[in-house]
Design a protein around this motif. Structure first.
Motif, PDB file in Angstrom:
ATOM      1  N   GLY A   1       4.282 -16.853  10.916  1.00 52.56           N
ATOM      2  CA  GLY A   1       2.946 -17.441  11.048  1.00 52.56           C
ATOM      3  C   GLY A   1       1.908 -16.807  10.134  1.00 52.56           C
ATOM      4  N   TYR A   2       2.315 -15.878   9.288  1.00 54.25           N
ATOM      5  CA  TYR A   2       1.328 -15.158   8.475  1.00 54.25           C
ATOM      6  C   TYR A   2       1.624 -15.307   6.994  1.00 54.25           C
ATOM      7  CZ  TYR A   2      -2.433 -11.803   7.967  1.00 54.25           C
ATOM      8  OH  TYR A   2      -3.633 -11.209   7.672  1.00 54.25           O
ATOM      9  N   VAL A   3       0.780 -16.038   6.279  1.00 55.00           N
ATOM     10  CA  VAL A   3       1.123 -16.399   4.895  1.00 55.00           C
ATOM     11  C   VAL A   3       0.342 -15.616   3.829  1.00 55.00           C
ATOM     12  CG1 VAL A   3       1.878 -18.713   5.579  1.00 55.00           C
ATOM     13  CG2 VAL A   3      -0.493 -18.379   4.828  1.00 55.00           C
ATOM     14  N   THR A   4      -0.628 -14.813   4.268  1.00 58.08           N
ATOM     15  CA  THR A   4      -1.393 -13.997   3.306  1.00 58.08           C
ATOM     16  C   THR A   4      -0.585 -12.773   2.894  1.00 58.08           C
ATOM     17  OG1 THR A   4      -3.511 -14.705   4.215  1.00 58.08           O
ATOM     18  CG2 THR A   4      -3.534 -12.654   2.988  1.00 58.08           C
ATOM     19  N   GLY A   5      -0.586 -12.475   1.611  1.00 57.32           N
ATOM     20  CA  GLY A   5       0.090 -11.276   1.116  1.00 57.32           C
ATOM     21  C   GLY A   5      -0.836 -10.549   0.166  1.00 57.32           C
TER      22      GLY A   5
ATOM     23  N   PRO B   1      -5.352  -6.280  12.903  1.00 64.75           N
ATOM     24  CA  PRO B   1      -4.413  -5.156  12.946  1.00 64.75           C
ATOM     25  C   PRO B   1      -3.361  -5.204  11.838  1.00 64.75           C
ATOM     26  CG  PRO B   1      -4.183  -6.579  14.904  1.00 64.75           C
ATOM     27  CD  PRO B   1      -5.348  -7.088  14.129  1.00 64.75           C
ATOM     28  N   ARG B   2      -2.987  -6.416  11.451  1.00 64.47           N
ATOM     29  CA  ARG B   2      -1.976  -6.565  10.398  1.00 64.47           C
ATOM     30  C   ARG B   2      -2.530  -6.082   9.052  1.00 64.47           C
ATOM     31  NH1 ARG B   2       2.400  -9.702  10.598  1.00 64.47           N
ATOM     32  NH2 ARG B   2       1.693 -10.636  12.523  1.00 64.47           N
ATOM     33  N   MET B   3      -3.780  -6.464   8.829  1.00 65.26           N
ATOM     34  CA  MET B   3      -4.428  -6.059   7.582  1.00 65.26           C
ATOM     35  C   MET B   3      -4.655  -4.545   7.580  1.00 65.26           C
ATOM     36  SD  MET B   3      -7.901  -7.632   6.079  1.00 65.26           S
ATOM     37  CE  MET B   3      -8.772  -6.890   4.729  1.00 65.26           C
ATOM     38  N   LYS B   4      -5.031  -4.016   8.739  1.00 67.28           N
ATOM     39  CA  LYS B   4      -5.249  -2.556   8.850  1.00 67.28           C
ATOM     40  C   LYS B   4      -3.962  -1.810   8.509  1.00 67.28           C
ATOM     41  CE  LYS B   4      -6.342   0.921  12.407  1.00 67.28           C
ATOM     42  NZ  LYS B   4      -5.133   1.431  13.039  1.00 67.28           N
TER      43      LYS B   4
ATOM     44  N   TRP C   1       4.420  -9.593   1.045  1.00 60.04           N
ATOM     45  CA  TRP C   1       3.987 -10.621   1.984  1.00 60.04           C
ATOM     46  C   TRP C   1       4.814 -10.461   3.246  1.00 60.04           C
ATOM     47  CZ3 TRP C   1       6.335 -12.168  -2.665  1.00 60.04           C
ATOM     48  CH2 TRP C   1       7.548 -12.827  -2.579  1.00 60.04           C
ATOM     49  N   SER C   2       4.272 -10.997   4.332  1.00 60.56           N
ATOM     50  CA  SER C   2       4.807 -10.721   5.661  1.00 60.56           C
ATOM     51  C   SER C   2       6.091 -11.491   5.965  1.00 60.56           C
ATOM     52  CB  SER C   2       3.741 -11.107   6.685  1.00 60.56           C
ATOM     53  OG  SER C   2       4.157 -10.776   7.966  1.00 60.56           O
ATOM     54  N   ASP C   3       6.912 -10.910   6.849  1.00 64.10           N
ATOM     55  CA  ASP C   3       8.089 -11.640   7.323  1.00 64.10           C
ATOM     56  C   ASP C   3       7.769 -12.377   8.630  1.00 64.10           C
ATOM     57  OD1 ASP C   3       7.903  -9.462   8.978  1.00 64.10           O
ATOM     58  OD2 ASP C   3       9.895  -8.670   8.558  1.00 64.10           O
TER      59      ASP C   3
ATOM     60  N   GLY D   1      -6.784  -1.923  -6.815  1.00 67.02           N
ATOM     61  CA  GLY D   1      -7.192  -2.043  -5.417  1.00 67.02           C
ATOM     62  C   GLY D   1      -6.218  -2.906  -4.637  1.00 67.02           C
ATOM     63  N   TYR D   2      -6.674  -3.348  -3.469  1.00 72.28           N
ATOM     64  CA  TYR D   2      -5.851  -4.163  -2.568  1.00 72.28           C
ATOM     65  C   TYR D   2      -6.303  -5.606  -2.745  1.00 72.28           C
ATOM     66  CZ  TYR D   2      -3.899  -5.536   2.044  1.00 72.28           C
ATOM     67  OH  TYR D   2      -3.211  -6.120   3.078  1.00 72.28           O
ATOM     68  N   GLN D   3      -5.499  -6.387  -3.445  1.00 74.40           N
ATOM     69  CA  GLN D   3      -5.866  -7.764  -3.794  1.00 74.40           C
ATOM     70  C   GLN D   3      -5.100  -8.719  -2.884  1.00 74.40           C
ATOM     71  OE1 GLN D   3      -8.004  -8.838  -6.189  1.00 74.40           O
ATOM     72  NE2 GLN D   3      -8.513  -6.841  -7.065  1.00 74.40           N
ATOM     73  N   ARG D   4      -5.805  -9.200  -1.866  1.00 70.32           N
ATOM     74  CA  ARG D   4      -5.167 -10.140  -0.937  1.00 70.32           C
ATOM     75  C   ARG D   4      -5.023 -11.495  -1.631  1.00 70.32           C
ATOM     76  NH1 ARG D   4      -8.218 -11.198   3.980  1.00 70.32           N
ATOM     77  NH2 ARG D   4      -6.279 -11.104   5.155  1.00 70.32           N
ATOM     78  N   ILE D   5      -3.943 -12.200  -1.327  1.00 67.20           N
ATOM     79  CA  ILE D   5      -3.721 -13.545  -1.863  1.00 67.20           C
ATOM     80  C   ILE D   5      -3.418 -14.411  -0.650  1.00 67.20           C
ATOM     81  CG2 ILE D   5      -2.290 -14.970  -3.404  1.00 67.20           C
ATOM     82  CD1 ILE D   5      -1.695 -12.280  -4.930  1.00 67.20           C
TER      83      ILE D   5
HETATM   84  C1  PML Z   1       2.919  -7.627   7.120  1.00 67.89           C
HETATM   85  O1  PML Z   1       2.646  -8.389   8.031  1.00 67.89           O
HETATM   86  O2  PML Z   1       3.836  -6.833   7.231  1.00 67.89           O
HETATM   87  C2  PML Z   1       2.187  -7.649   5.812  1.00 67.89           C
HETATM   88  C3  PML Z   1       0.869  -8.324   5.843  1.00 67.89           C
HETATM   89  C4  PML Z   1       0.238  -8.373   4.476  1.00 67.89           C
HETATM   90  C5  PML Z   1      -1.129  -8.979   4.365  1.00 67.89           C
HETATM   91  C6  PML Z   1      -2.170  -8.428   5.276  1.00 67.89           C
HETATM   92  C7  PML Z   1      -3.566  -8.931   4.938  1.00 67.89           C
HETATM   93  O3  PML Z   1      -4.227  -8.380   4.059  1.00 67.89           O
HETATM   94  O4  PML Z   1      -4.005  -9.888   5.574  1.00 67.89           O
END
Ligand code: PML
Ligand code: MG
Length: 255
Positions: free
Chosen positions: A196-200, A167-170, A191-193, A208-212
């Motif tokens: 627990g979520y470190v992907t940005g 859902p976060r990625m969506k 990147w997320s606040d 495009g949408y380049q995830r890191i």
């Molecule tokens: C957020 O949590 O607000 C941003 C998340 C960014 C990355 C989402 C992903 O592609 O996994």
């Protein structure tokens, strides 16, 4: 399709004791048909109540009839850049930003601003050339609103591309697709606040949408959302688009 939509928005925060600075906990945006409003509000309520940034002592769920016609748009092409450290992640992010045409100076300014304005709730708009701040929104920033990606269509997209439904990625993909289709936007860095979520990601209409996979250390509650924008463009109308124009993501297998 002759369907009217409602924008449903949620904002949850913690005020704590008198004089304490408000802490943003969670936000959410949906576009919903009238018949689905109860479900939409329930989804946002659950999101705000169960967030790893903490328990809110304030929540607002707001409903607005959307008069403007909805625009349907395709999701951004998506790729994942695997990195093994935060440092490697930021080196990758910088390279991707430069590829979209953002200047080195603007990238440096953005990183400096993000460190200084660690509490900005919405997005910060930065001149893609000079690096100067373009919005006048202070700590509040700009909150992108009025966008959605229907679950069924997203589910088919995720399955086709081999992404687990997240859902976060969506949400991030939906926001990035809306933001990057504006002609004045060069790129986005986010990147997320959520601690627990470190992907940005870095996103751009052609990039495009380049995830890191690592843009911060686990446990860090500092997030970032920067839009790099052409400083010669009409910024007021760009912000109006980001806040008010309704956009729905629609994927077709042939795209
Ligand atoms: C957020 O949590 O607000 C941003 C998340 C960014 C990355 C989402 C992903 O592609 O996994
Ligand atoms: Mg968040």
């Amino acid at each position: 399709m002759d369907e009217h939509f409602y924008s449903v928005r949620m904002r949850a925060a913690q005020h704590g004791s008198e004089g304490q600075r408000e802490k943003h906990i969670s936000g959410g945006e949906l576009l919903s048909a009238y018949k689905d409003l109860e479900k939409a509000a329930q989804m946002l309520l659950e999101k705000g109540l169960n967030h790893s940034r903490g328990r809110p002592d304030f929540m607002q769920i707001q409903l607005d009839f959307v008069e403007e016609p909805v625009t349907y748009t395709a999701p951004l092409h998506t790729a994942t850049n695997e990195v093994s450290s935060v440092e490697e992640g930021h080196t990758a992010a910088r390279k991707l930003l430069l590829r979209t045409g953002v200047s080195e100076r603007a990238v440096d300014q953005a990183y400096q601003m993000v460190t200084e304005n660690s509490v900005t709730r919405g997005a910060v708009l930065i001149d893609a050339g000079t690096g100067g701040r373009l919005d006048q929104r202070g700590d509040r920033g700009v909150r992108v609103s009025r966008m959605d990606w229907p679950a069924e269509n997203y589910g088919r997209w995720a399955e086709f591309h081999g992404f687990p439904e997240n859902p976060r990625m969506k949400e991030a993909l939906t926001l990035a697709a809306k933001v990057c289709r504006h002609p004045a936007v060069t790129a986005e860095l986010c990147w997320s606040d959520d601690p627990g979520y470190v992907t940005g990601y870095v996103a751009g209409s052609r990039l495009g949408y380049q995830r890191i996979t690592k843009l911060k250390e686990r446990g860090d509650e500092q997030g970032c959302r920067v839009f790099f924008v052409d400083g010669r463009a009409d910024i007021k109308s760009c912000i109006h688009y980001l806040e008010k124009d309704p956009i729905i993501i629609r994927w077709r297998e042939t795209e």
